[in-house]
Write an enzyme that holds these catalytic residues in place. Structure first.
Site, mmCIF file in Angstrom:
data_model
loop_
_atom_site.group_PDB
_atom_site.id
_atom_site.type_symbol
_atom_site.label_atom_id
_atom_site.label_comp_id
_atom_site.label_asym_id
_atom_site.label_seq_id
_atom_site.Cartn_x
_atom_site.Cartn_y
_atom_site.Cartn_z
ATOM 1 N N ARG A 1 18.027 -14.725 0.319
ATOM 2 C CA ARG A 1 16.899 -13.795 0.416
ATOM 3 C C ARG A 1 17.393 -12.375 0.114
ATOM 4 N NH1 ARG A 1 11.411 -13.278 0.165
ATOM 5 N NH2 ARG A 1 10.475 -12.282 1.978
ATOM 6 N N THR B 1 6.313 -16.517 -7.284
ATOM 7 C CA THR B 1 7.233 -17.462 -6.641
ATOM 8 C C THR B 1 7.271 -18.787 -7.411
ATOM 9 O OG1 THR B 1 6.679 -16.380 -4.551
ATOM 10 C CG2 THR B 1 7.861 -18.439 -4.358
ATOM 11 N N ASN C 1 8.488 -12.061 -5.475
ATOM 12 C CA ASN C 1 7.253 -11.627 -4.827
ATOM 13 C C ASN C 1 6.078 -11.605 -5.804
ATOM 14 O OD1 ASN C 1 5.892 -11.160 -2.474
ATOM 15 N ND2 ASN C 1 6.096 -8.951 -2.541
ATOM 16 N N GLU D 1 10.012 -7.336 -3.120
ATOM 17 C CA GLU D 1 10.044 -8.065 -1.856
ATOM 18 C C GLU D 1 10.011 -7.129 -0.645
ATOM 19 O OE1 GLU D 1 9.420 -11.763 -1.876
ATOM 20 O OE2 GLU D 1 11.047 -11.587 -3.312
ATOM 21 N N ASP E 1 7.257 -7.469 1.749
ATOM 22 C CA ASP E 1 7.194 -8.533 2.776
ATOM 23 C C ASP E 1 7.592 -8.013 4.151
ATOM 24 O OD1 ASP E 1 6.139 -10.527 1.256
ATOM 25 O OD2 ASP E 1 8.020 -11.553 0.856
ATOM 26 N N SER F 1 9.905 -14.066 5.223
ATOM 27 C CA SER F 1 9.332 -14.800 4.087
ATOM 28 C C SER F 1 8.431 -15.931 4.576
ATOM 29 C CB SER F 1 10.472 -15.375 3.260
ATOM 30 O OG SER F 1 9.983 -16.265 2.280
ATOM 31 N N SER F 2 7.587 -16.425 3.672
ATOM 32 C CA SER F 2 6.794 -17.630 3.969
ATOM 33 C C SER F 2 7.302 -18.834 3.179
ATOM 34 C CB SER F 2 5.317 -17.401 3.602
ATOM 35 O OG SER F 2 4.783 -16.353 4.369
ATOM 36 N N GLY G 1 2.676 -17.331 -1.711
ATOM 37 C CA GLY G 1 2.593 -16.259 -0.724
ATOM 38 C C GLY G 1 2.396 -16.809 0.677
#
Ligand code: GLY
Length: 567
Positions: free
Chosen positions: A104, A378, A398, A417, A420, A449-450, A470
């Protein structure tokens, strides 16, 4: 020491590999009939084919993951790339280990909590979504090198070659690519490098246009030759830092020096006898997914009417996404009560507040208050190899084409990002997600993050799956796993109609056709506010090994342009 031996072995592989590949090809054609099949599902046919060729050439699932991820960074730059990051969930068959490689992005060292607020404490529109200030320090290049050094069999000179070729020789632009490029049209007037790469004579290129990315090919080549240092130090690093600073960003060489991936223990849970292994923080994915399933495990969903079933799923999503907003962030910076959130007793406590005949407005859930979910950005791919190794990887920059910024000379589209993070407590981000202190901006911190790469296992089968989308990623995984546990095959699971609730905004979003008229009425009667999305969303990619029948299957979302192949 061990790493240096691996490096030496790999560098000698570059010389002897062509010979080995010929020998391997002969042996493989003899042994293929008896060996287990292999499969890849990814968001682009070129990535799936390139990954399978690496498996064919004797690479394992981890080598194929490097190839698929790097090819996607060339042919699907709207979704992921070297300028972004992501999570690789791995299963190594030899020692039965599950691990998550956390690649990440990180906030730069000069980042601070209120960096996207004006003097009145208001969030400055666009500051966290456009241009280099919105870019976290990329993690994907380090992730690819780490995978190669610690898990792969082949050198980067082999696994990155397909991406280098495609960047140099070009690929054909698709209608979807064109549509998403439109989203960054304004940014092209600000960033020449972006415009030069992605426009054809001042216009968005026509479908079928051959798009070449010479600078990106060179960056990939340096990564392949020098590994981590090929991106985070030397020429590419200087171009990145200078370009970012000239564009108003705050990266320094120290940020790139400090970037390393982290191995994390995935979160693990059970739903109806099925084991679920999923993404750990700094992804919220695994925890929210398991929390929803834990709540639902207390209901006999299969004997309920479809509207009651959907009501309960929505109420479970509402509560788990609320906990996302309150508790989740980078585990290296904040204490997350993972055990509590994943406990069955906690889920039972949450069930007490769920009524069968009424929705509970989110304001009564006592979380940060403040949005629209989104996500055509993504990417996700899933891989299984002959030996039982597997990978589920979700990667991102993102928004489509990230921050819309390319540091001149690199060919690398940088992520946005930083959006986020929570720019101000209670404010919403680009996905309408709100959050609190746990996910506020901090120097060197990873943004929540998801992304939810996941494995699902029981006696009969093993499935690797995930999707872009997302904040809706997690609810897509919920819907998919519920379908799977009710007997759907992987293609039906991937194509299942989707609906979503993320605590705030307090509304149920659903794909066209996902709810019948009767269900809509019954949900509205319970007090749900419903919002049909303008189009279908997500791009799920899954592979499945049916242990009892010894059958491999793979499925690519019919909503996307991906390809799933079994060999
Ligand atoms: N950038 C989308 C996510 O990580 O959730």
């Amino acid at each position: 020491m061990a790493t240096s031996i691996v490096r030496q072995l790999k560098s000698s592989m570059t010389v002897i590999l062509p010979v080995l590949l010929v020998i391997y090809g002969v042996i493989n054609s003899i042994s293929c009939a008896q060996s287990k099949p292999m499969a890849i599902a990814s968001a682009h046919p070129l990535a799936t084919h390139a990954g399978l060729a690496i498996l064919d050439a004797g690479g394992n699932a981890f080598d194929a993951a490097i190839t698929v991820a790097s090819v996607l960074s060339v042919v699907e730059p709207q979704g992921s790339g070297l300028g972004g990051g992501g999570f690789f969930l791995l299963h190594r068959a030899d020692d039965n280990v599950d691990v998550m490689i956390d690649a990440r992005e990180k906030a730069p060292l000069a980042a601070y909590q209120r960096m996207f607020q004006n003097e009145q404490g208001e969030v400055i529109k666009g500051a966290s979504t456009q241009g280099p200030l919105s870019a976290g320090v990329p993690g994907l290049p380090a992730g690819l090198v780490y995978l190669s050094e610690h898990y792969g069999r082949l050198p980067l000179s082999v696994t990155l070659q397909p991406a280098i070729n495609l960047a140099e020789k070009g690929f054909r632009v698709s209608p979807r690519f064109r549509r998403l490029l439109q989203f960054r049209i304004r940014q092209m007037t600000v960033n020449n490098a972006l415009q030069t790469i992605f426009q054809d004579q001042g216009q968005i290129p026509a479908a079928g246009f051959l798009l070449r990315q010479k600078d990106l090919a060179r960056t990939l080549r340096l990564l392949s030759t020098f590994g981590w240092a090929g991106f985070y130090q030397g020429e590419v690093a200087s171009l990145l830092v200078n370009g970012v600073q000239a564009g108003g960003g705050i990266w320094t060489q120290a940020d790139l020096d400090a970037y390393h991936v982290v191995e994390r223990k995935p979160v693990v849970g059970r739903y109806r006898g099925v084991k679920i292994i999923s993404a750990a923080p700094p992804s919220s994915g695994g925890i929210v997914l398991l929390e929803v399933l834990n709540i639902l495990s207390g209901y006999p969903l299969e004997i309920m009417t479809s509207d009651l079933r959907k009501h309960l799923i929505i109420e479970a999503m509402r509560r788990a996404y609320r906990d996302r907003a309150v508790y989740l962030g980078d585990p290296d910076f904040v204490q997350i009560p993972v055990e509590q959130l994943l406990s069955i007793d906690y889920a039972a406590g949450l069930r007490v507040s769920i009524q069968f005949d009424q929705a509970l407005p989110s304001v009564f859930l006592n979380g940060p208050l403040a949005g629209q979910a989104g996500g055509e950005d993504t990417t996700h791919f899933s891989i299984m190899d002959h030996d039982g190794n597997r990978v589920a990887a979700t990667l991102s920059i993102n928004f489509p084409f990230g921050s819309g910024f390319v540091a001149p000379g690199t060919g690398v589209v940088l992520n946005n990002e930083m959006d986020d993070f929570v720019s101000r407590i209670g404010a919403v981000n680009g996905y309408g997600l709100t959050g609190g202190e746990a996910n506020s901006i901090g120097a060197g911190k990873r943004m929540l993050s998801s992304m939810t790469p996941t494995f699902v296992e029981d006696e009969q089968r093993i499935v690797a799956l995930g999707t872009p989308g997302g904040s809706r990623i997690i609810s897509m995984l919920v819907v998919a796993i519920l379908e799977l546990t009710q007997g759907a095959d992987v293609q039906a699971m991937v194509d299942a109609p989707r609906f979503h609730h993320q605590y705030l905004p307090d509304q149920v979003q659903y794909e066209p056709g996902a709810l019948t008229l009767a269900e809509i009425k019954a949900l509205q009667l319970r007090g749900h506010r419903l919002e049909e999305t303008s189009k279908h969303y997500g791009d799920m990619q899954a592979v499945s090994w049916q242990k009892d029948k010894q059958v491999m299957t793979a499925a690519s979302d019919s909503r996307g342009e991906g390809l799933a192949l079994v060999k």
